[in-house]
Structures are given as C-alpha cells and as structure tokens.
Motif scaffolding. Structure first.
Motif, mmCIF file in Angstrom:
data_model
loop_
_atom_site.group_PDB
_atom_site.id
_atom_site.type_symbol
_atom_site.label_atom_id
_atom_site.label_comp_id
_atom_site.label_asym_id
_atom_site.label_seq_id
_atom_site.Cartn_x
_atom_site.Cartn_y
_atom_site.Cartn_z
ATOM 1 N N SER A 96 31.797 -65.212 -10.858
ATOM 2 C CA SER A 96 31.516 -66.646 -10.907
ATOM 3 C C SER A 96 32.656 -67.399 -11.588
ATOM 4 O O SER A 96 33.017 -68.505 -11.177
ATOM 5 N N SER A 108 19.105 -67.908 -6.953
ATOM 6 C CA SER A 108 20.135 -66.927 -6.585
ATOM 7 C C SER A 108 19.830 -66.277 -5.237
ATOM 8 O O SER A 108 20.738 -65.755 -4.574
ATOM 9 N N ALA A 157 22.115 -58.805 -8.987
ATOM 10 C CA ALA A 157 21.945 -58.842 -10.432
ATOM 11 C C ALA A 157 20.698 -59.620 -10.834
ATOM 12 O O ALA A 157 19.973 -59.216 -11.740
ATOM 13 N N LEU A 186 30.474 -62.771 -4.332
ATOM 14 C CA LEU A 186 29.657 -63.510 -5.281
ATOM 15 C C LEU A 186 28.181 -63.477 -4.885
ATOM 16 O O LEU A 186 27.308 -63.248 -5.728
ATOM 17 N N SER A 245 28.672 -60.208 -12.301
ATOM 18 C CA SER A 245 28.310 -61.469 -11.664
ATOM 19 C C SER A 245 28.963 -62.650 -12.374
ATOM 20 O O SER A 245 29.511 -63.561 -11.724
ATOM 21 N N ASP A 246 28.941 -62.641 -13.710
ATOM 22 C CA ASP A 246 29.548 -63.734 -14.466
ATOM 23 C C ASP A 246 31.061 -63.773 -14.270
ATOM 24 O O ASP A 246 31.657 -64.860 -14.190
ATOM 25 N N VAL A 277 26.672 -59.909 -5.590
ATOM 26 C CA VAL A 277 26.449 -59.535 -6.986
ATOM 27 C C VAL A 277 25.442 -60.446 -7.668
ATOM 28 O O VAL A 277 24.646 -60.000 -8.504
ATOM 29 N N ILE A 278 25.430 -61.731 -7.308
ATOM 30 C CA ILE A 278 24.481 -62.654 -7.948
ATOM 31 C C ILE A 278 23.051 -62.326 -7.531
ATOM 32 O O ILE A 278 22.137 -62.258 -8.359
ATOM 33 N N MET A 309 25.159 -57.989 -14.524
ATOM 34 C CA MET A 309 25.204 -59.411 -14.873
ATOM 35 C C MET A 309 26.601 -59.811 -15.337
ATOM 36 O O MET A 309 27.082 -60.908 -15.026
#
Length: 429
Positions: free
Chosen positions: A184, A291, A69, A62, A180-181, A65-66, A177
C-alpha cells in the motif's frame, strides 16, 4: 552543495504538502497547453505510460494481499453489509441500463457508419460472456496476477485468506498485514506522482486527437456523458438516500473528488483500486468489508459500461431504421447490465459487448463492429467518464452499506455525514 540539497528538499516538501487535487489540476492544464503548443514533444507521453503502468503493475498484487490479509485477520464472517453492497452494485448497473433506454428515446442518435477493419473478436452471446467469467474465476493464480485478471485474483485471494485464517499462526497473519501495508505504501508513492502522469496522459490525448471528436460525434458523446452524469448526480445519490435517509451528496462529492478524478485520467477501474482503498480508510469504513467489496465492485459495479452498451446499440438500431419496441428495450437493459458485469473478462471491455447487444435486433456483426470502431474514437472522453462513474460508485455504495448498518445499530457516523441535530448532540456531549 548543501544549499542545493536544501533547495531540492524545500521543493519536495512544498510538493507533498500541496493538495493532490490541486497538483492534478495543474498537471492537467500544463498537459493540455503543451498538447496544443508543443505537439512534437512526444517524449512527454512516457510520463503517462509510466504512471498508469506503475499502478497497473502494483494493483493486482495489492488486491491479492489486502483481501487475503483482511480475511485472515477478520474476527467474523462477512455480514449483512456485504450482501447490501452486492445488491447495490447490481441494482445500479441495471438502472443505468434502463436510464439509457429513456435518454436514447428522448434524444435518438444516428451514427455515420464507415468501413472499419478490426481483428477484435466480440463474444457471441451472454453464454460466452459467462463462460469467460467462470474460466477467469479458476484461472492459474500466477497468470491471474500477471494478466490483471481481477476475478481470478479475488477468487484465489478469498480462498487463501480463509485458509490462512483457519490454520496460520498470529505471527503469520501479522506478517501478511505487514506485506499489505508495504505494498500500500508503494502504491501511495506512485499516486504521489499522479500530476506528472496525468500531464503526460492529457498531452497525448490533446496532441493526438485535438477537438475533432467533438465535431464528428459531439451529439452522441454528449448523450453518453449526459446520461452518465445523470446516473452519477441524481440516480445513484437517490438510491443511497433510500438506505441512509439523509443527504447523500457530501459522500457523493467526496467520492467524485478523491476517486472519480483519478479514475477519469487513468481510465482503469483496476488501476484505481488502490485509490479507492485509501479513500475507504479516510471514510472510516470497516476494512474487513471494503477490502473485499472494492475489488468486487471493480468487476460487477459497471454503471458506465451498461450505459455505453445500451446507448450505442440503440444508436445503431436507429441508424439502420430498426424500430425497437418497449419490451425489446427492456430486454436490452437486462442484457446490457448482465454483459457489463462480465465486461472485465472480455478483451476490450464494454465496447466489445456492443455486437452481442446488437444481435438482439438482427444487426449484422459487420455493422456492429463499425459501431465499436466509433466507440474507440470517442473513447478518449467516453471511457474516462465511464471509469470515473464506475470507480467512484464502488466507494459510494460500499460506504452506503457500512453507514446504513451503523445507523440501524445506533453507532455514530463520520462528522461529514451527520445531520445538524446529530452534530449538535455530539458537541453537547
């Protein structure tokens, strides 16, 4: 069959619509009761292991990627807020160490040192701490992800995100993104089972340790926890007030409620990063900033670690009859603060930095490692409070930096941070 399906669906709806905090409290109470009344139900421990394991497994992915992104999508460079966040993280870690010196002088403690065998190898000095830190920075990115090396994860995520920003197409950035979502969302599902995990964690602690730690090391534990609470409830909000010039306690209590509570039970700042990310979104912070700031805070915002290192070291010196002068105590504060910032790169965290701090006063490594052994005993409570302080502070100071800039630019704040005058003006408009 349809009736059973509807019954299960009804229970699921009631569970998901109940406040997470209330569910956690219920899990806590049930775990404590079972820990006392059913000590042979050891299978309950697996609930805690699965919960923490799930968070720890997803947190490194997480974070990568967060951060990547967010940087790839960002439209500008990290601004003044990011510098403010770093300054606040380092300042509060240092003032936590200084505060620990004062509380240790006010309430001197002694430790009953016993022979304790340990194969743990503490760092030999700050040079080794920073060497470990730099080595972790450039570690293989895949080994960083699998080993939970957040310094390395953050470093490579920043480079990857900046490279994607420069060369990738908009479709590729959108895909990042979406990834990332998705990650999450998986984390949110795991957090939804927090009450069961916390029930297992509390059961394990109560059934294994009972209340013996309060009997044997109650005064030392009280000093550690009391200093951490003083830092969290008085010093940290005062620093936030200096930047915001308004009541910081609505922000503080929200951070303690939604970040500190889960961090207390997971006892891992890394595992709590997804929780902090979600809280930052609720606080309406700029994603480009938080982030990156939140994963960084999990590494260098170490108020609780600085407190633990300082108090345990001074308790060891007091036990051995070593007089610590004011200049030496100030030096210890800097060493504790700097060492705490590098604690995440050392196996064993803040406790293994105690021998390094003890060496300032000529305390032998054997005696220092006995102090570490005591730290592991009281860590059932101390480490939980330490993590709650560290993790909630990550969000609080990220929000302080963001809100302070909004105030300077005349932009509105979330309603819970508005003064009465600002609230009245908004209603009129």
């Amino acid at each position: 069959m349809e009736a059973v399906k509807n019954f299960v669906a009804g229970i699921a709806r009631r569970y998901t619509h109940t406040s997470l905090i209330l569910r956690i409290v219920i899990g806590l109470v049930v775990g404590a009761i079972l820990g006392i009344a059913a000590k042979d139900w050891t299978f309950l421990s697996i609930l805690g292991d699965l919960f923490v394991g799930g968070l720890k497994a997803m947190a490194p992915i997480l974070v990568f990627v967060i951060v990547a992104a967010a940087l790839a999508q960002s439209r500008s460079h990290l601004d003044r807020r990011f510098g403010t966040v770093i300054f606040l993280y380092l300042l509060t870690t240092l003032d936590a160490a200084v505060l620990s010196v004062f509380t240790s002088y006010a309430f001197p403690q002694k430790i009953v040192l016993q022979t304790a065998e340990s194969d743990l190898q503490p760092p030999q000095g700050l040079g080794e701490v920073f060497s470990n830190l730099l080595n972790n920075l450039v570690a293989n990115p895949f080994s960083a992800l699998t080993g939970g090396n957040y310094i390395g994860i953050l470093f490579w995520a920043v480079l990857f995100g900046l490279a994607m920003k420069r060369i990738a197409s908009q479709e590729s950035k959108t895909f990042m993104m979406n990834i990332s979502d998705a990650i999450s969302q998986i984390v949110r599902w795991i957090i939804g089972f927090a009450p069961f995990g916390i029930c297992g964690l509390v059961y394990t602690n109560v059934s294994t340790n009972g209340l013996s730690i309060f009997q044997d090391y109650g005064k030392l534990l009280l000093l550690l926890v009391g200093t951490m609470l003083l830092q969290a409830l008085v010093i940290a909000p005062f620093i936030s007030f200096l930047f915001l010039h308004r009541n910081p306690y609505p922000l503080l209590f929200r951070c303690l409620k939604e970040s500190g509570v889960t961090a207390f039970f997971t006892r891992s700042s890394a595992a709590n990063i997804p929780v902090n990310m979600a809280l930052c979104e609720k606080l309406e912070l700029d994603k480009d900033m938080y982030s990156v700031a939140i994963p960084l805070g999990a590494t260098i915002n170490m108020d609780g670690a600085a407190i633990t290192i300082t108090i345990m070291t001074l308790a060891a010196a007091n036990t051995l009859g070593i007089q610590v002068s004011i200049p030496a105590a100030i030096l210890l504060s800097f060493v504790s603060a700097l060492g705490a910032c590098g604690a995440s790169g050392v196996a064993g965290g803040s406790l293994l930095l105690i021998p390094m701090a003890c060496s300032l006063f000529g305390i032998s490594n054997d005696a220092a490692m006995q102090v570490v052994a005591v730290g592991f005993i009281i860590g059932v409570v101390q480490d939980s409070v330490e993590t709650a302080l560290n993790s909630s502070g990550d969000v609080m100071f990220a929000a302080t930096a963001d809100y302070a800039q909004r105030i300077r630019e005349g932009k509105p704040l979330p309603e819970f941070m508005m003064t009465r005058k600002e609230t009245a003006a908004r209603k009129k408009s």
